[in-house]
Write a protein that holds these residues in place. Sequence first.
Motif, PDB file in Angstrom:
ATOM      1  N   ILE A   1       0.989  -1.461   0.176  1.00 58.27           N
ATOM      2  CA  ILE A   1       0.279  -0.062  -0.248  1.00 58.27           C
ATOM      3  C   ILE A   1       0.945   1.229   0.032  1.00 58.27           C
ATOM      4  N   LEU A   2       1.273   1.988  -1.081  1.00 55.82           N
ATOM      5  CA  LEU A   2       2.076   3.376  -1.357  1.00 55.82           C
ATOM      6  C   LEU A   2       0.976   4.442  -1.352  1.00 55.82           C
ATOM      7  N   HIS A   3       1.649   5.434  -0.924  1.00 54.40           N
ATOM      8  CA  HIS A   3       1.354   6.828  -0.712  1.00 54.40           C
ATOM      9  C   HIS A   3       2.087   7.867  -1.871  1.00 54.40           C
ATOM     10  N   ARG A   4       1.521   9.266  -1.838  1.00 51.21           N
ATOM     11  CA  ARG A   4       2.087   9.529  -2.418  1.00 51.21           C
ATOM     12  C   ARG A   4       3.280  10.755  -1.689  1.00 51.21           C
ATOM     13  N   GLY A   5       4.561  10.539  -1.653  1.00 53.34           N
ATOM     14  CA  GLY A   5       5.517  11.535  -0.677  1.00 53.34           C
ATOM     15  C   GLY A   5       6.445  10.666  -0.128  1.00 53.34           C
ATOM     16  N   THR A   6       5.725   8.908  -0.262  1.00 55.69           N
ATOM     17  CA  THR A   6       7.060   7.448   0.185  1.00 55.69           C
ATOM     18  C   THR A   6       7.973   7.106  -0.670  1.00 55.69           C
ATOM     19  N   VAL A   7       8.980   7.552   0.439  1.00 57.06           N
ATOM     20  CA  VAL A   7      10.462   6.592  -0.170  1.00 57.06           C
ATOM     21  C   VAL A   7      11.611   5.918   0.220  1.00 57.06           C
ATOM     22  N   ILE A   8      11.238   5.337  -1.087  1.00 63.47           N
ATOM     23  CA  ILE A   8      11.797   3.557   0.078  1.00 63.47           C
ATOM     24  C   ILE A   8      13.299   3.144  -1.299  1.00 63.47           C
ATOM     25  N   ILE A   9      13.953   3.081  -0.461  1.00 60.00           N
ATOM     26  CA  ILE A   9      15.841   2.922  -0.508  1.00 60.00           C
ATOM     27  C   ILE A   9      15.720   1.637  -0.819  1.00 60.00           C
ATOM     28  N   CYS A  10      15.923   1.009  -1.525  1.00 62.78           N
ATOM     29  CA  CYS A  10      16.499  -0.578  -1.976  1.00 62.78           C
ATOM     30  C   CYS A  10      18.037  -1.243  -2.084  1.00 62.78           C
ATOM     31  N   VAL A  11      17.880  -1.824  -0.982  1.00 62.63           N
ATOM     32  CA  VAL A  11      19.293  -2.419  -0.761  1.00 62.63           C
ATOM     33  C   VAL A  11      19.217  -3.887  -1.865  1.00 62.63           C
ATOM     34  N   GLY A  12      20.069  -3.825  -2.747  1.00 66.00           N
ATOM     35  CA  GLY A  12      20.079  -5.432  -3.283  1.00 66.00           C
ATOM     36  C   GLY A  12      20.024  -5.664  -4.821  1.00 66.00           C
ATOM     37  N   GLY A  13      19.450  -4.615  -5.360  1.00 65.07           N
ATOM     38  CA  GLY A  13      18.787  -4.973  -6.802  1.00 65.07           C
ATOM     39  C   GLY A  13      17.753  -3.423  -6.849  1.00 65.07           C
ATOM     40  N   ILE A  14      16.650  -3.737  -8.385  1.00 65.92           N
ATOM     41  CA  ILE A  14      15.825  -3.018  -8.553  1.00 65.92           C
ATOM     42  C   ILE A  14      14.272  -3.708  -8.056  1.00 65.92           C
ATOM     43  N   PRO A  15      13.342  -3.385  -7.073  1.00 68.49           N
ATOM     44  CA  PRO A  15      12.138  -4.185  -6.928  1.00 68.49           C
ATOM     45  C   PRO A  15      11.109  -4.835  -7.894  1.00 68.49           C
ATOM     46  N   LEU A  16      10.079  -4.691  -7.566  1.00 67.16           N
ATOM     47  CA  LEU A  16       8.931  -4.969  -8.341  1.00 67.16           C
ATOM     48  C   LEU A  16       8.064  -4.142  -9.314  1.00 67.16           C
ATOM     49  N   PRO A  17       7.916  -4.101 -10.253  1.00 64.04           N
ATOM     50  CA  PRO A  17       7.172  -3.464 -10.998  1.00 64.04           C
ATOM     51  C   PRO A  17       6.635  -1.745 -10.282  1.00 64.04           C
ATOM     52  N   VAL A  18       5.605  -2.796  -9.656  1.00 58.54           N
ATOM     53  CA  VAL A  18       5.102  -1.702  -8.527  1.00 58.54           C
ATOM     54  C   VAL A  18       5.524  -1.205  -8.204  1.00 58.54           C
TER      55      VAL A  18
ATOM     56  N   SER B   1      26.911  -3.724  -4.316  1.00 59.70           N
ATOM     57  CA  SER B   1      26.606  -4.963  -3.253  1.00 59.70           C
ATOM     58  C   SER B   1      26.712  -4.121  -1.830  1.00 59.70           C
ATOM     59  N   THR B   2      26.530  -2.895  -2.155  1.00 57.67           N
ATOM     60  CA  THR B   2      26.792  -2.717  -0.553  1.00 57.67           C
ATOM     61  C   THR B   2      25.155  -2.859   0.331  1.00 57.67           C
ATOM     62  N   ASP B   3      25.789  -3.118   1.591  1.00 57.26           N
ATOM     63  CA  ASP B   3      25.460  -3.725   2.753  1.00 57.26           C
ATOM     64  C   ASP B   3      23.882  -2.921   3.531  1.00 57.26           C
ATOM     65  N   LEU B   4      23.102  -3.403   3.827  1.00 56.95           N
ATOM     66  CA  LEU B   4      21.801  -2.780   4.422  1.00 56.95           C
ATOM     67  C   LEU B   4      21.982  -1.888   5.493  1.00 56.95           C
ATOM     68  N   PHE B   5      23.294  -1.750   6.411  1.00 58.23           N
ATOM     69  CA  PHE B   5      23.473  -0.809   7.422  1.00 58.23           C
ATOM     70  C   PHE B   5      24.372  -0.073   6.866  1.00 58.23           C
ATOM     71  N   THR B   6      25.319  -0.399   6.099  1.00 62.26           N
ATOM     72  CA  THR B   6      25.977   0.788   5.255  1.00 62.26           C
ATOM     73  C   THR B   6      25.064   1.953   4.428  1.00 62.26           C
ATOM     74  N   VAL B   7      24.182   1.827   3.724  1.00 59.08           N
ATOM     75  CA  VAL B   7      23.747   2.214   3.169  1.00 59.08           C
ATOM     76  C   VAL B   7      22.866   3.411   4.225  1.00 59.08           C
ATOM     77  N   PHE B   8      22.290   2.555   5.274  1.00 61.04           N
ATOM     78  CA  PHE B   8      21.568   3.346   5.910  1.00 61.04           C
ATOM     79  C   PHE B   8      22.610   4.674   6.875  1.00 61.04           C
ATOM     80  N   ASN B   9      23.289   4.199   6.736  1.00 62.44           N
ATOM     81  CA  ASN B   9      24.632   4.980   7.858  1.00 62.44           C
ATOM     82  C   ASN B   9      25.219   6.094   6.838  1.00 62.44           C
ATOM     83  N   ARG B  10      25.032   5.856   5.810  1.00 62.13           N
ATOM     84  CA  ARG B  10      25.072   6.737   4.811  1.00 62.13           C
ATOM     85  C   ARG B  10      23.914   8.192   4.744  1.00 62.13           C
ATOM     86  N   ILE B  11      22.395   7.635   4.828  1.00 63.74           N
ATOM     87  CA  ILE B  11      22.076   8.331   4.824  1.00 63.74           C
ATOM     88  C   ILE B  11      21.316   9.085   6.429  1.00 63.74           C
TER      89      ILE B  11
END
Length: 409
Positions: free
Chosen positions: A61-78, A92-102
């Motif tokens: 269930i997605l809303h206008r203004g939501t932002v999702i950062i996906c680690v590990g590739g491109i998600p489903l078309p939805v 191949s950057t891991d989840l926690f490295t991306v999270f800390n960078r943000i």
Amino acid sequence: MKLNSDILYDYLNDTMPIRSFGKGVGTLKLHRPKLYTGETNEFLPNQLYVALVDQLPVDPILHRGTVIICVGGIPLPVYTTGTCVCLSVLDSTDLFTVFNRIQDIYDRMDQWEEALRSVLAKNADIQEMLDVSFDILNNPMVVIDSEYKVVGYSKIIDEREDLALYRPDSDHMISQDLVSRSIWENETNMTMKRPFTVIYENNVNFSSNLFDESRYIGNLSISFVLRPFRTSDNVLSQFLAGYLERALQHLTTLTHVQTDLLRDVFRSLLKGYSLSGSARQYFDTYIKKTSYRCIRAVPSERSRKKIPTEYICNLLEKSLLGSAAFEYDSGIVTFLRIDDEKSEEADRAKIIQLMKKLELSAGISTTIPFSQFHRIRFYYRQTEIALDFGTQIHPKKEFIILKNTLCVI
């Protein structure tokens, strides 16, 4: 400080390969990130999520203004064709490295906002605000007030000769060439409420007018000549402009009020109107026992399109102390205060220099003693005759100096 998807994309893209899907919200509404745990399939508006791509539900269930950062590739078309924004980390950057960078990006923007807020509360110093903002925008910034006087500019402008264009002149006025670069569709822009960009020599020039309610009080200009313009620079530049606007509101001084009154006095006298109470008081106190000369100046066709009339008027007033200049009858009229013969001779030299610089033709009246102010229209007519006469008898000469006439170009 809240961010948006453009800021996150630009700053993450500096250190890791990333791809963006969907159209984001331009305003700063995005809260700090949450790690997506899979407990729900609803993603809230104005919230940033960091998730492993294989953790994402197939029926979100997605809303206008939501932002999702996906680690590990491109998600489903939805996720890539819907209402949200999806930023996919492609290596191949891991989840926690991306999270800390943000989190580092949010920390950096928070520190910037706190620095701006501190300067505003302490002394509202324009120069300090530009100093603490350089590491964010990385390009020369110039702030002017309503009279085109430079009230702050990036220190790097003095350090590099290739940025000399952005330095103020000896009267602390913004350079004529820089003014011409920020004109939007041949307009002077002083009433434009929305920021805009102009492309000049393949570089983006950002410009934002600053207002005190509906009154124009200045402008922020950023020329992206050191680092290329990025999408996020637009909203970050506007954020800075908001603080500069509040700071510049503190700089309104009695000098501006007096200049406005001086213009009002001569504009009213020229039109044959009675002076208002404040104008009459100012006339009796500061003008009544002085002498002036009237100057009528007409821009060339090229300079008319290149330089705003307001800039010309303010430059004349800054260069010729005690004068008042304003637009009148398809030209510019200036009333030049005469203190003594020595100062008048110096002012004549300044006038010649200014006429050359601004590509103006001008006619000058004889001296108007204070006892003759009721005949000010007569002296204005002298300037028209002088200008027409001088141009006709010497149409090809750059300068003609007659008894009471100065003709340029």
